[in-house]
Design an enzyme around this catalytic site. Sequence first.
Site, PDB file in Angstrom:
ATOM      1  N   LEU A 218       2.384   7.799   4.628  1.00 16.60           N
ATOM      2  CA  LEU A 218       2.035   9.095   5.503  1.00 16.60           C
ATOM      3  C   LEU A 218       0.880   8.749   6.350  1.00 16.60           C
ATOM      4  O   LEU A 218      -0.141   7.888   6.225  1.00 16.60           O
ATOM      5  CB  LEU A 218       1.487  10.157   4.472  1.00 16.60           C
ATOM      6  CG  LEU A 218       2.239  10.380   3.145  1.00 16.60           C
ATOM      7  CD1 LEU A 218       1.763  11.886   2.507  1.00 16.60           C
ATOM      8  CD2 LEU A 218       3.827  10.563   3.646  1.00 16.60           C
TER       9      LEU A 218
ATOM     10  N   GLY B 217       3.817   6.333   1.036  1.00 23.42           N
ATOM     11  CA  GLY B 217       4.857   6.975   1.475  1.00 23.42           C
ATOM     12  C   GLY B 217       6.268   6.046   1.829  1.00 23.42           C
ATOM     13  O   GLY B 217       7.229   6.488   1.768  1.00 23.42           O
TER      14      GLY B 217
ATOM     15  N   ASN C 185      -0.370   3.187  -3.888  1.00 20.79           N
ATOM     16  CA  ASN C 185      -1.664   2.793  -3.544  1.00 20.79           C
ATOM     17  C   ASN C 185      -2.675   4.096  -3.472  1.00 20.79           C
ATOM     18  O   ASN C 185      -3.886   3.715  -3.061  1.00 20.79           O
ATOM     19  CB  ASN C 185      -1.943   1.861  -2.693  1.00 20.79           C
ATOM     20  CG  ASN C 185      -1.626   2.232  -1.287  1.00 20.79           C
ATOM     21  OD1 ASN C 185      -0.872   3.172  -1.040  1.00 20.79           O
ATOM     22  ND2 ASN C 185      -2.520   1.787  -0.208  1.00 20.79           N
ATOM     23  N   GLU C 186      -2.143   5.352  -3.744  1.00 22.88           N
ATOM     24  CA  GLU C 186      -3.037   6.358  -3.310  1.00 22.88           C
ATOM     25  C   GLU C 186      -4.475   6.409  -4.020  1.00 22.88           C
ATOM     26  O   GLU C 186      -5.196   6.777  -3.516  1.00 22.88           O
ATOM     27  CB  GLU C 186      -2.116   7.786  -3.873  1.00 22.88           C
ATOM     28  CG  GLU C 186      -1.177   8.282  -3.120  1.00 22.88           C
ATOM     29  CD  GLU C 186       0.337   7.246  -3.229  1.00 22.88           C
ATOM     30  OE1 GLU C 186       0.357   6.353  -3.838  1.00 22.88           O
ATOM     31  OE2 GLU C 186       1.320   7.745  -2.545  1.00 22.88           O
TER      32      GLU C 186
HETATM   33  C1  LIG Z   1      -2.486  17.730  -6.173  1.00 24.59           C
HETATM   34  C2  LIG Z   1      -1.827  17.033  -5.053  1.00 24.59           C
HETATM   35  C3  LIG Z   1      -2.639  16.089  -4.568  1.00 24.59           C
HETATM   36  C4  LIG Z   1      -1.901  15.376  -3.295  1.00 24.59           C
HETATM   37  C5  LIG Z   1      -2.844  14.536  -2.652  1.00 24.59           C
HETATM   38  C6  LIG Z   1      -2.292  14.017  -1.418  1.00 24.59           C
HETATM   39  C7  LIG Z   1      -1.277  12.892  -1.761  1.00 24.59           C
HETATM   40  C8  LIG Z   1      -1.182  12.061  -0.422  1.00 24.59           C
HETATM   41  C9  LIG Z   1      -0.066  10.964  -0.604  1.00 24.59           C
HETATM   42  C10 LIG Z   1      -0.335  10.013   0.323  1.00 24.59           C
HETATM   43  C11 LIG Z   1       0.376   9.198   0.630  1.00 24.59           C
HETATM   44  C12 LIG Z   1       0.428   8.053   1.531  1.00 24.59           C
HETATM   45  O1  LIG Z   1       1.415   7.514   2.167  1.00 24.59           O
HETATM   46  S1  LIG Z   1      -1.234   7.789   2.246  1.00 24.59           S
HETATM   47  C13 LIG Z   1      -1.191   6.177   3.390  1.00 24.59           C
HETATM   48  C14 LIG Z   1      -1.150   4.949   2.586  1.00 24.59           C
HETATM   49  N1  LIG Z   1      -1.157   4.204   3.583  1.00 24.59           N
HETATM   50  C15 LIG Z   1      -2.022   3.014   3.340  1.00 24.59           C
HETATM   51  O2  LIG Z   1      -2.799   2.799   2.698  1.00 24.59           O
HETATM   52  C16 LIG Z   1      -1.778   1.743   4.667  1.00 24.59           C
HETATM   53  C17 LIG Z   1      -2.936   1.706   5.517  1.00 24.59           C
HETATM   54  N2  LIG Z   1      -2.527   0.610   6.331  1.00 24.59           N
HETATM   55  C18 LIG Z   1      -2.778  -0.522   6.166  1.00 24.59           C
HETATM   56  O3  LIG Z   1      -3.090  -1.165   5.160  1.00 24.59           O
HETATM   57  C19 LIG Z   1      -2.377  -1.524   7.439  1.00 24.59           C
HETATM   58  O4  LIG Z   1      -2.603  -0.765   8.688  1.00 24.59           O
HETATM   59  C20 LIG Z   1      -1.096  -2.305   7.357  1.00 24.59           C
HETATM   60  C21 LIG Z   1       0.080  -1.029   7.327  1.00 24.59           C
HETATM   61  C22 LIG Z   1      -1.139  -3.179   6.291  1.00 24.59           C
HETATM   62  C23 LIG Z   1      -0.609  -2.708   8.889  1.00 24.59           C
HETATM   63  O5  LIG Z   1      -1.985  -3.796   8.895  1.00 24.59           O
HETATM   64  P1  LIG Z   1      -2.183  -4.279  10.584  1.00 24.59           P
HETATM   65  O6  LIG Z   1      -3.113  -5.255  10.546  1.00 24.59           O
HETATM   66  O7  LIG Z   1      -0.723  -4.900  10.901  1.00 24.59           O
HETATM   67  O8  LIG Z   1      -2.280  -2.983  11.397  1.00 24.59           O
HETATM   68  P2  LIG Z   1      -3.650  -2.261  11.467  1.00 24.59           P
HETATM   69  O9  LIG Z   1      -4.634  -2.807  12.587  1.00 24.59           O
HETATM   70  O10 LIG Z   1      -4.354  -2.102  10.201  1.00 24.59           O
HETATM   71  O11 LIG Z   1      -3.201  -0.844  12.016  1.00 24.59           O
HETATM   72  C24 LIG Z   1      -2.679  -0.551  13.318  1.00 24.59           C
HETATM   73  C25 LIG Z   1      -3.216   0.819  13.621  1.00 24.59           C
HETATM   74  O12 LIG Z   1      -2.597   1.813  12.765  1.00 24.59           O
HETATM   75  C26 LIG Z   1      -3.390   2.625  12.124  1.00 24.59           C
HETATM   76  N3  LIG Z   1      -2.900   3.054  10.859  1.00 24.59           N
HETATM   77  C27 LIG Z   1      -2.691   2.205   9.831  1.00 24.59           C
HETATM   78  N4  LIG Z   1      -2.153   2.723   8.753  1.00 24.59           N
HETATM   79  C28 LIG Z   1      -2.090   4.086   9.104  1.00 24.59           C
HETATM   80  C29 LIG Z   1      -1.429   5.382   8.381  1.00 24.59           C
HETATM   81  N5  LIG Z   1      -1.015   5.218   7.134  1.00 24.59           N
HETATM   82  N6  LIG Z   1      -1.801   6.512   9.085  1.00 24.59           N
HETATM   83  C30 LIG Z   1      -2.392   6.578  10.271  1.00 24.59           C
HETATM   84  N7  LIG Z   1      -2.703   5.236  11.019  1.00 24.59           N
HETATM   85  C31 LIG Z   1      -2.495   4.392  10.444  1.00 24.59           C
HETATM   86  C32 LIG Z   1      -4.868   1.921  12.043  1.00 24.59           C
HETATM   87  O13 LIG Z   1      -5.798   2.591  11.714  1.00 24.59           O
HETATM   88  C33 LIG Z   1      -4.779   1.031  13.299  1.00 24.59           C
HETATM   89  O14 LIG Z   1      -5.110   2.124  14.197  1.00 24.59           O
HETATM   90  P3  LIG Z   1      -6.005   1.671  15.529  1.00 24.59           P
HETATM   91  O15 LIG Z   1      -7.171   1.000  15.032  1.00 24.59           O
HETATM   92  O16 LIG Z   1      -6.349   3.116  16.243  1.00 24.59           O
HETATM   93  O17 LIG Z   1      -4.954   0.716  16.423  1.00 24.59           O
END
Ligand SMILES: CCCCCCCCC/C=C/C(=O)SCCNC(=O)CCNC(=O)[C@H](O)C(C)(C)COP(=O)(O)OP(=O)(O)OC[C@H]1O[C@@H](n2cnc3c(N)ncnc32)[C@H](O)[C@@H]1OP(=O)(O)O
Length: 292
Positions: free
Chosen positions: A98, A143, A167-168
């Site tokens: 997400l 997501g 990993n939430e």
């Molecule tokens: C009661 C009910 C309760 C309900 C309660 C709520 C429930 C919610 C459920 C949630 C579900 C989810 O999916 S939550 C999302 C979980 N996802 C994650 O944790 C992934 C996080 N991202 C990463 O780990 C990394 O970015 C990864 C994907 C490995 C790529 O690594 P890289 O080194 O190649 O790239 P990065 O430099 O990190 O990222 C490039 C750019 O993309 C951005 N970016 C990375 N992931 C992003 C993301 N998910 N959303 C937005 N932006 C993101 C970074 O900030 C950088 O932005 P700039 O610096 O501006 O360039």
Amino acid sequence: MALAAGRAMLMRSGVRLGTQAAARGGNGARRFMNHRVVVEPNTVPGVAVIKFKNPPVNSLTLEFLTEFVICLEKLENDKTFRGVVLTSDCPGIFSAGLDLREMCGKNPAHYAEYWRAVQEMWLKVYLSNLVLVAAINGTSPAGGCLIALSCDYRVLADNPRYRMGLNETLLGLVVPFWFKDTLVNTIGHRASERALQLGLLFPPAEALQLGMVDQVVPEDQVQSTALSVMTQWLAIPDHVRQLTKNMIRKATADHLIKHQEADIQNFINFISRDSIQKSLQVYLENLKQKKH
Ligand SMILES: CCCCCCCCC/C=C/C(=O)SCCNC(=O)CCNC(=O)[C@H](O)C(C)(C)COP(=O)(O)OP(=O)(O)OC[C@H]1O[C@@H](n2cnc3c(N)ncnc32)[C@H](O)[C@@H]1OP(=O)(O)O
């Protein structure tokens, strides 16, 4: 019966989403035409390849979700297609899950719209009449993992840098019950207890051992393997396979369909909390800082 209701709801939502995309005006319509989701009709008859193309990390923005759902709906309604391979056009990343910016610093109406789009995407993928095979050619947290888990079969690239899991909790978030159900249905109760509480992201060998994916293959063979697996699935007549899939998945999908509005309200209440907003901001900040 409930599935029919769910399908009707999804069809309605498709119309609604389509209207929204158009309602964003010239720009919005052009963005939609820009194809965050690229469809390639493939050499295998009846099979399309959908490539996620929402750089840099295929995060599931509202626009992306809208386009993805419309795209799947179109393929389902086009009787020439019986199967779809889902894969990524962003090197090394299947989907970062997400989009955190959709859940950060916005208002309740936006959170409601976004969460409904996430729900509708999941229902569309999870209940699809098409055979869906995930060709996971990169990291897929949260997501992103959910999308893969909702397919009928998963092929993962054998690259130790690629991680997969829900990993939430590492983000300070509670995993939604239907994410949890999807994982439990795939890897079982005990493995899910550990994986979900600890927010574990698994490398390919462990994902395979847990049953989170069905096959791990060399990176350059992910798509070709997915297509050959597809041939096996398409050897089964659609109607019996679809009824069987429905029988197995209906209860899990109905659980969300019955509680969809309450789930949206829970999401709004949870995500709007100051403490949650703060931890999301810190998480985003850490992502930025790790570059320096
Ligand atoms: C009661 C009910 C309760 C309900 C309660 C709520 C429930 C919610 C459920 C949630 C579900 C989810 O999916 S939550 C999302 C979980 N996802 C994650 O944790 C992934 C996080 N991202 C990463 O780990 C990394 O970015 C990864 C994907 C490995 C790529 O690594 P890289 O080194 O190649 O790239 P990065 O430099 O990190 O990222 C490039 C750019 O993309 C951005 N970016 C990375 N992931 C992003 C993301 N998910 N959303 C937005 N932006 C993101 C970074 O900030 C950088 O932005 P700039 O610096 O501006 O360039």
